[in-house]
Design an enzyme around this catalytic site. Structure first.
Site, short mmCIF file in Angstrom:
data_model
loop_
_atom_site.label_atom_id
_atom_site.label_comp_id
_atom_site.label_asym_id
_atom_site.label_seq_id
_atom_site.Cartn_x
_atom_site.Cartn_y
_atom_site.Cartn_z
N TYR A 36 -2.40 -0.49 10.48
CA TYR A 36 -3.29 -0.79 8.38
C TYR A 36 -1.40 -0.26 8.09
O TYR A 36 -0.81 -1.09 7.75
CB TYR A 36 -3.91 -0.13 7.66
N SER A 62 0.76 -0.94 -0.31
CA SER A 62 0.00 0.09 -0.36
C SER A 62 1.07 1.26 0.14
O SER A 62 2.29 1.20 0.31
CB SER A 62 -0.82 0.23 1.30
#
Length: 254
Positions: free
Chosen positions: A151, A138
């Site tokens: 995250y 990501s």
């Protein structure tokens, strides 16, 4: 070009969003697709769609955080050519307001889950005398995002694990790369916004869309196209690389 005929691919989280797009694309290009999906019904629906189009696919209900379960499934699948570590969950919070329970939950799926699949898949890739792994990282692995502490931790781990696996398995002809998407418009994103920003859904959607300099979110099919290239023979000289698929987010947000 980008022909996957005769190749066996395992895709985690293949029942929706990016994973579904990858499963459909790979099957269209001739791969035998195996979907690992916590939501078994969603996995079966994607399999039915692939089979109706003349492709080969099987769904496996799986909790990737459970290593014994994952190993059993990979042993049943047998030697394979491609692993897509796509399954993951999100979380909103900073280091102070992220509970230990939530931190452990994100870690168990996003980090341990990917490790479990690597652990189970590598012997099967070696049995095929080579193959390809693509891990879904990501932009959160590369830049600071507000309220994405757990995250970001998990995706930073994915980025580092990619490099480690790429280095360790050069001699086995196993390539390992990662993709770092920015915001990609999936049903997961809509559900995530609805859950965390009730009453502000359109405002948050527009804000997240504009956060990419290109002015929109990405699409699952765009991620699938990059994954297809990285898993094809045409990308045979690429390993240990991360590919930001981010609409300019990392380099152009200044």
């Amino acid at each position: 070009m980008f022909n996957l005929a005769g190749k066996k691919a395992v895709i985690t989280g293949g029942g929706s969003g990016i994973g579904k797009a990858i499963a459909l694309t790979f099957a269209q290009q001739g791969a035998e697709v195996h979907i690992l999906e916590l939501n078994a019904t969603a996995g079966e629906q994607v399999v039915a769609e692939i089979q109706q189009a003349g492709g080969q696919a099987t769904a496996h209900g799986a909790d990737i955080s459970q290593q014994a379960q994952v190993v059993t499934i990979f042993q049943a699948i047998g030697p394979l050519d491609i692993l897509i570590n796509n399954a993951g969950i999100a979380h909103v919070g900073n280091a102070e307001n992220t509970s230990e329970e939530d931190f452990d939950r994100v870690y168990s799926v996003n980090v341990k889950g990917a490790y479990n699949c690597l652990y189970a898949a590598l012997p099967q890739l070696k049995a095929r005398t080579g193959g390809v792994i693509v891990n879904m990282a990501s932009i959160a692995a590369h830049v600071g995002l507000t309220d994405r502490f757990a995250y970001s931790m998990s995706k930073g781990a994915i980025f580092a694990m990619t490099l480690s696996v790429a280095r360790d398995y050069l001699a086995h002809n196993i390539r390992c790369n990662s993709i770092s998407p920015a915001r990609v418009h999936t049903p997961f994103v809509d559900g995530f916004i609805a859950k965390n920003y009730q009453g502000q859904e359109q405002e948050i959607f527009d804000k997240l869309s504009r956060s990419q300099p290109i002015g929109r979110m990405g699409t699952p099919s765009e991620v699938a196209a990059l994954a297809l290239y990285l898993c094809s023979d045409e990308a045979g000289f690429i390993t240990g690389c991360d590919y930001p698929l981010d609409g300019g987010f990392i380099k152009l947000n200044n």
